[in-house]
Design a protein around this motif. Structure first.
Motif, PDB file in Angstrom:
ATOM      1  N   HIS A 111       6.031   0.686  -3.786  1.00 29.98           N
ATOM      2  CA  HIS A 111       5.335   0.037  -4.899  1.00 29.98           C
ATOM      3  C   HIS A 111       5.224  -1.476  -4.642  1.00 29.98           C
ATOM      4  O   HIS A 111       4.167  -2.084  -4.842  1.00 29.98           O
ATOM      5  CB  HIS A 111       6.101   0.324  -6.194  1.00 29.98           C
ATOM      6  CG  HIS A 111       5.482  -0.311  -7.392  1.00 29.98           C
ATOM      7  ND1 HIS A 111       4.401   0.238  -8.033  1.00 29.98           N
ATOM      8  CD2 HIS A 111       5.763  -1.478  -8.033  1.00 29.98           C
ATOM      9  CE1 HIS A 111       4.049  -0.551  -9.036  1.00 29.98           C
ATOM     10  NE2 HIS A 111       4.855  -1.601  -9.057  1.00 29.98           N
ATOM     11  N   ALA A 112       6.318  -2.080  -4.184  1.00 29.40           N
ATOM     12  CA  ALA A 112       6.321  -3.533  -3.945  1.00 29.40           C
ATOM     13  C   ALA A 112       5.366  -3.900  -2.808  1.00 29.40           C
ATOM     14  O   ALA A 112       4.709  -4.946  -2.842  1.00 29.40           O
ATOM     15  CB  ALA A 112       7.740  -3.999  -3.624  1.00 29.40           C
ATOM     16  N   ARG A 113       5.261  -3.044  -1.797  1.00 31.88           N
ATOM     17  CA  ARG A 113       4.348  -3.325  -0.670  1.00 31.88           C
ATOM     18  C   ARG A 113       2.890  -3.263  -1.139  1.00 31.88           C
ATOM     19  O   ARG A 113       2.066  -4.105  -0.772  1.00 31.88           O
ATOM     20  CB  ARG A 113       4.587  -2.328   0.472  1.00 31.88           C
ATOM     21  CG  ARG A 113       5.995  -2.405   1.060  1.00 31.88           C
ATOM     22  CD  ARG A 113       6.079  -1.727   2.405  1.00 31.88           C
ATOM     23  NE  ARG A 113       5.725  -0.325   2.397  1.00 31.88           N
ATOM     24  CZ  ARG A 113       6.591   0.689   2.442  1.00 31.88           C
ATOM     25  NH1 ARG A 113       7.893   0.449   2.476  1.00 31.88           N
ATOM     26  NH2 ARG A 113       6.185   1.940   2.466  1.00 31.88           N
ATOM     27  N   ILE A 114       2.595  -2.272  -1.962  1.00 29.98           N
ATOM     28  CA  ILE A 114       1.224  -2.145  -2.481  1.00 29.98           C
ATOM     29  C   ILE A 114       0.900  -3.369  -3.342  1.00 29.98           C
ATOM     30  O   ILE A 114      -0.181  -3.960  -3.245  1.00 29.98           O
ATOM     31  CB  ILE A 114       1.079  -0.824  -3.282  1.00 29.98           C
ATOM     32  CG1 ILE A 114       1.196   0.367  -2.324  1.00 29.98           C
ATOM     33  CG2 ILE A 114      -0.244  -0.786  -4.048  1.00 29.98           C
ATOM     34  CD1 ILE A 114       1.419   1.704  -3.000  1.00 29.98           C
ATOM     35  N   ASP A 115       1.872  -3.771  -4.151  1.00 32.41           N
ATOM     36  CA  ASP A 115       1.679  -4.935  -5.019  1.00 32.41           C
ATOM     37  C   ASP A 115       1.413  -6.192  -4.186  1.00 32.41           C
ATOM     38  O   ASP A 115       0.553  -7.008  -4.522  1.00 32.41           O
ATOM     39  CB  ASP A 115       2.929  -5.118  -5.891  1.00 32.41           C
ATOM     40  CG  ASP A 115       2.694  -6.168  -6.945  1.00 32.41           C
ATOM     41  OD1 ASP A 115       1.799  -5.954  -7.781  1.00 32.41           O
ATOM     42  OD2 ASP A 115       3.368  -7.219  -6.903  1.00 32.41           O
ATOM     43  N   GLU A 116       2.141  -6.338  -3.085  1.00 31.50           N
ATOM     44  CA  GLU A 116       1.964  -7.501  -2.203  1.00 31.50           C
ATOM     45  C   GLU A 116       0.543  -7.511  -1.617  1.00 31.50           C
ATOM     46  O   GLU A 116      -0.105  -8.560  -1.532  1.00 31.50           O
ATOM     47  CB  GLU A 116       3.028  -7.445  -1.097  1.00 31.50           C
ATOM     48  CG  GLU A 116       3.051  -8.617  -0.155  1.00 31.50           C
ATOM     49  CD  GLU A 116       3.363  -9.951  -0.839  1.00 31.50           C
ATOM     50  OE1 GLU A 116       2.999 -10.982  -0.268  1.00 31.50           O
ATOM     51  OE2 GLU A 116       3.942  -9.953  -1.947  1.00 31.50           O
ATOM     52  N   CYS A 117       0.047  -6.342  -1.222  1.00 32.15           N
ATOM     53  CA  CYS A 117      -1.326  -6.254  -0.685  1.00 32.15           C
ATOM     54  C   CYS A 117      -2.333  -6.692  -1.750  1.00 32.15           C
ATOM     55  O   CYS A 117      -3.279  -7.441  -1.461  1.00 32.15           O
ATOM     56  CB  CYS A 117      -1.643  -4.823  -0.236  1.00 32.15           C
ATOM     57  SG  CYS A 117      -0.705  -4.322   1.207  1.00 32.15           S
ATOM     58  N   LEU A 118      -2.123  -6.239  -2.965  1.00 35.96           N
ATOM     59  CA  LEU A 118      -3.066  -6.585  -4.038  1.00 35.96           C
ATOM     60  C   LEU A 118      -2.980  -8.069  -4.379  1.00 35.96           C
ATOM     61  O   LEU A 118      -3.984  -8.709  -4.691  1.00 35.96           O
ATOM     62  CB  LEU A 118      -2.786  -5.722  -5.277  1.00 35.96           C
ATOM     63  CG  LEU A 118      -3.188  -4.249  -5.100  1.00 35.96           C
ATOM     64  CD1 LEU A 118      -2.704  -3.407  -6.273  1.00 35.96           C
ATOM     65  CD2 LEU A 118      -4.707  -4.111  -4.949  1.00 35.96           C
ATOM     66  N   ARG A 119      -1.771  -8.627  -4.275  1.00 38.35           N
ATOM     67  CA  ARG A 119      -1.590 -10.056  -4.555  1.00 38.35           C
ATOM     68  C   ARG A 119      -2.418 -10.890  -3.565  1.00 38.35           C
ATOM     69  O   ARG A 119      -3.071 -11.858  -3.930  1.00 38.35           O
ATOM     70  CB  ARG A 119      -0.097 -10.401  -4.436  1.00 38.35           C
ATOM     71  CG  ARG A 119       0.384 -11.534  -5.307  1.00 38.35           C
ATOM     72  CD  ARG A 119       1.833 -11.853  -5.016  1.00 38.35           C
ATOM     73  NE  ARG A 119       2.117 -12.013  -3.598  1.00 38.35           N
ATOM     74  CZ  ARG A 119       1.751 -13.066  -2.863  1.00 38.35           C
ATOM     75  NH1 ARG A 119       1.094 -14.059  -3.411  1.00 38.35           N
ATOM     76  NH2 ARG A 119       2.047 -13.119  -1.574  1.00 38.35           N
ATOM     77  N   VAL A 120      -2.392 -10.475  -2.300  1.00 44.52           N
ATOM     78  CA  VAL A 120      -3.174 -11.178  -1.274  1.00 44.52           C
ATOM     79  C   VAL A 120      -4.673 -10.981  -1.528  1.00 44.52           C
ATOM     80  O   VAL A 120      -5.461 -11.929  -1.481  1.00 44.52           O
ATOM     81  CB  VAL A 120      -2.780 -10.663   0.136  1.00 44.52           C
ATOM     82  CG1 VAL A 120      -3.788 -11.093   1.186  1.00 44.52           C
ATOM     83  CG2 VAL A 120      -1.389 -11.165   0.500  1.00 44.52           C
ATOM     84  N   LEU A 121      -5.048  -9.755  -1.841  1.00 48.68           N
ATOM     85  CA  LEU A 121      -6.478  -9.468  -2.047  1.00 48.68           C
ATOM     86  C   LEU A 121      -7.023 -10.202  -3.269  1.00 48.68           C
ATOM     87  O   LEU A 121      -8.189 -10.623  -3.286  1.00 48.68           O
ATOM     88  CB  LEU A 121      -6.690  -7.956  -2.187  1.00 48.68           C
ATOM     89  CG  LEU A 121      -8.132  -7.490  -2.014  1.00 48.68           C
ATOM     90  CD1 LEU A 121      -8.598  -7.671  -0.569  1.00 48.68           C
ATOM     91  CD2 LEU A 121      -8.298  -6.031  -2.420  1.00 48.68           C
ATOM     92  N   GLU A 122      -6.153 -10.385  -4.274  1.00 50.05           N
ATOM     93  CA  GLU A 122      -6.581 -11.062  -5.507  1.00 50.05           C
ATOM     94  C   GLU A 122      -7.013 -12.501  -5.257  1.00 50.05           C
ATOM     95  O   GLU A 122      -7.883 -13.018  -5.957  1.00 50.05           O
ATOM     96  CB  GLU A 122      -5.436 -11.061  -6.527  1.00 50.05           C
ATOM     97  CG  GLU A 122      -5.504  -9.902  -7.481  1.00 50.05           C
ATOM     98  CD  GLU A 122      -4.265  -9.824  -8.352  1.00 50.05           C
ATOM     99  OE1 GLU A 122      -4.377  -9.283  -9.454  1.00 50.05           O
ATOM    100  OE2 GLU A 122      -3.183 -10.291  -7.929  1.00 50.05           O
TER     101      GLU A 122
END
Ligand SMILES: Cc1cc2nc3c(=O)[nH]c(=O)nc-3n(C[C@H](O)[C@H](O)[C@H](O)COP(=O)(O)OP(=O)(O)OC[C@H]3O[C@@H](n4cnc5c(N)ncnc54)[C@H](O)[C@@H]3O)c2cc1C
Length: 446
Positions: A349-360
């Motif tokens: 979950h944290a890895r997916i969140d990190e990807c979305l944080r970068v994409l945001e």
């Protein structure tokens, strides 16, 4: 498939990844009796296509791209009617600010030196036969070589992105001679990563397994091997299947297991000390792949992001569904090398969140579009324990020629034994080599 618990074959193959499956298929085609033991409940090993996404879309958690000189992959795709496609409409981006002129110049200077070294490799198919001056460079890392040239400081971000994306490691852990040898081996005119399997990479191992079984081959899934014993007239393999012990005997074995797993099995007699030492030289590449499916392909509307994050552990983002129909689409996030090692302690979950944080940072409204996501850490996969090999200093000239040798009745296959370093083509090539060696041993030339 036979259900006997004490079988005898001409050859038993350990591992149903591409290397093991191809070896088994070739031997069965030549009418030898062959059994394959695979620990997972599926074939393909590190080939892993995610098929649980919405709208019948799929995406790769393992291998995806095929170079134009990967002739075995291309030939097998033709034989099994699997469509390969080039990427006319490919979207990909590096989530870091564009590199400046100084970095680009340092990068070019480094590669000019590498091309000059590549031209000196005397035998591109056996680069370990090299003059002392080149041999010495196998102990020099990419970073140390760039420092000698005075291009490290300016080029560091480019060097790191290259090794994280291509080699799943950092410039400190990669032999500069192995980079030159790879250039020499590939030669000119090869197009890197041009093809993909339109219906998913997993179609290839599945087709190979079906063809092997159709020829009467014996494939046993969910059958992890624990121990291998060499006897005067053959090999005895101890595995488990459905909670019961399974013993398999054969005249020869092809060991097509990932190299980190090898030393965790029991070998009787034990591996020669030179094999144990050589295995320790192999570099375990680390990769975490994260796939996020979005309702709309918003990146198509704005192919050049407005802003980039200052620093990201993700070294590449690309669309995984450009060959697939539908309004939704999947982005693939690549985390390799030290960043992947750092991420290993994060939850999925944290890895997916990190990807979305970068994409945001690049696409501010992206989070609202998410339908599904999956992140896979290859280091944590018990039957792989790494993503793919990188040639650490010393591996190419010292370890690789030794590891390709058989040991008694054991022959070895796997992508770590090929000059197609860490590629499906390398797995197939190594499987072919092992199958031919076993064939020669079973049917000695007249
Ligand atoms: C993230 C990632 C991206 C990649 N990208 C690309 C790419 O774009 N292009 C490309 O060509 N290649 C790529 N590769 C590399 C490619 O996946 C490998 O080179 C290839 O699949 C290796 O095949 P193999 O048969 O050598 O090993 P594996 O596929 O690892 O097969 C070994 C088999 O042994 C089995 N096994 C393990 N332990 C036991 C046991 N005790 N008993 C029985 N069986 C056991 C495993 O389950 C597995 O099925 C990528 C790999 C990864 C991980």
């Amino acid at each position: 498939m036979s259900d006997s618990h004490n079988q005898r074959y001409d050859c038993v193959v350990l591992g149903a990844g591409l290397a093991g499956l191809y070896a088994a298929y070739l031997l069965r085609q030549s009418n030898f009796s062959v059994g394959v033991l695979e620990a997972r409940e599926r074939v393909g090993g590190r080939v892993l296509t995610l098929r649980t996404l919405a709208h019948q879309q799929h995406a790769e958690l393992g291998p995806e791209f095929i170079d134009s000189n990967h002739h075995r992959v291309i030939r097998l795709a033709e034989r099994f009617n699997l469509t390969l496609s080039t990427r006319p409409d490919f979207w990909g981006v590096s989530p870091s600010p564009p590199f400046g002129r100084k970095a680009q110049r340092a990068w070019r200077q480094f590669w000019n030196e590498v091309y000059a070294l590549a031209a000196q490799v005397p035998d591109r198919h056996a680069p370990w036969h090299a003059p002392e001056s080149l041999h010495m460079l196998d102990c020099v890392s990419m970073r140390a070589f760039a420092e000698r040239l005075g291009v490290w400081t300016a080029g560091e971000p480019l060097f790191r992105r290259y090794t994280q994306n291509m080699e799943a490691t950092e410039p400190e852990n990669l032999s500069v001679y192995s980079i030159a040898a790879q250039e020499a081996f590939y030669g000119k005119g090869v197009h890197a990563g041009v093809y993909r399997f339109v219906d998913g990479t997993d179609r290839l191992p599945r087709a190979l397994a079906d063809a092997f079984c159709a020829l009467g081959g014996d494939l046993r899934l969910s059958a992890p091997v624990d121990a291998v014993e060499q006897t005067p007239d053959g090999v005895r393999v101890y595995a488990r299947q459905a909670g019961k012990p399974l013993t398999v005997q054969a005249s020869y074995a092809i060991v097509a297991l990932p190299f980190p797993v090898l030393t965790q099995l029991e070998w009787r007699p034990a591996f020669a000390p030179w094999r144990v030492d050589a295995l320790q030289c192999a570099g375990k590449g680390a990769v975490i792949r994260t796939l996020v499916q979005f309702r709309r392909r918003f990146w198509r509307e704005e192919p050049f992001p407005r802003a980039y994050p200052d620093r990201a552990d993700i070294s590449a983002i690309w669309e995984a569904t450009d060959l697939q129909a539908g309004e939704s689409g999947v982005l693939s996030f690549w985390t390799g090398g030290d960043a992947a090692r750092r991420w290993a302690s994060l939850s999925e979950h944290a890895r997916i969140d990190e990807c979305l944080r970068v994409l945001e940072v690049m696409y501010p409204d992206c989070r609202a579009q998410v339908i599904a996501a999956r992140s896979y850490d290859w280091q944590a996969d018990p039957f792989a324990q790494h993503a793919y090999i990188h040639h650490a200093p010393g591996y190419l000239t010292e370890a690789l020629p030794l590891l390709r040798q058989p040991e008694g009745r054991l022959h070895f296959a796997g992508d770590y034994l090929s000059l197609f370093v860490g590629y499906m083509e390398g797995a197939l090539e190594s499987g072919e080599r092992a199958a031919h060696a076993v064939q020669d041993a079973l049917r000695p030339p007249a």
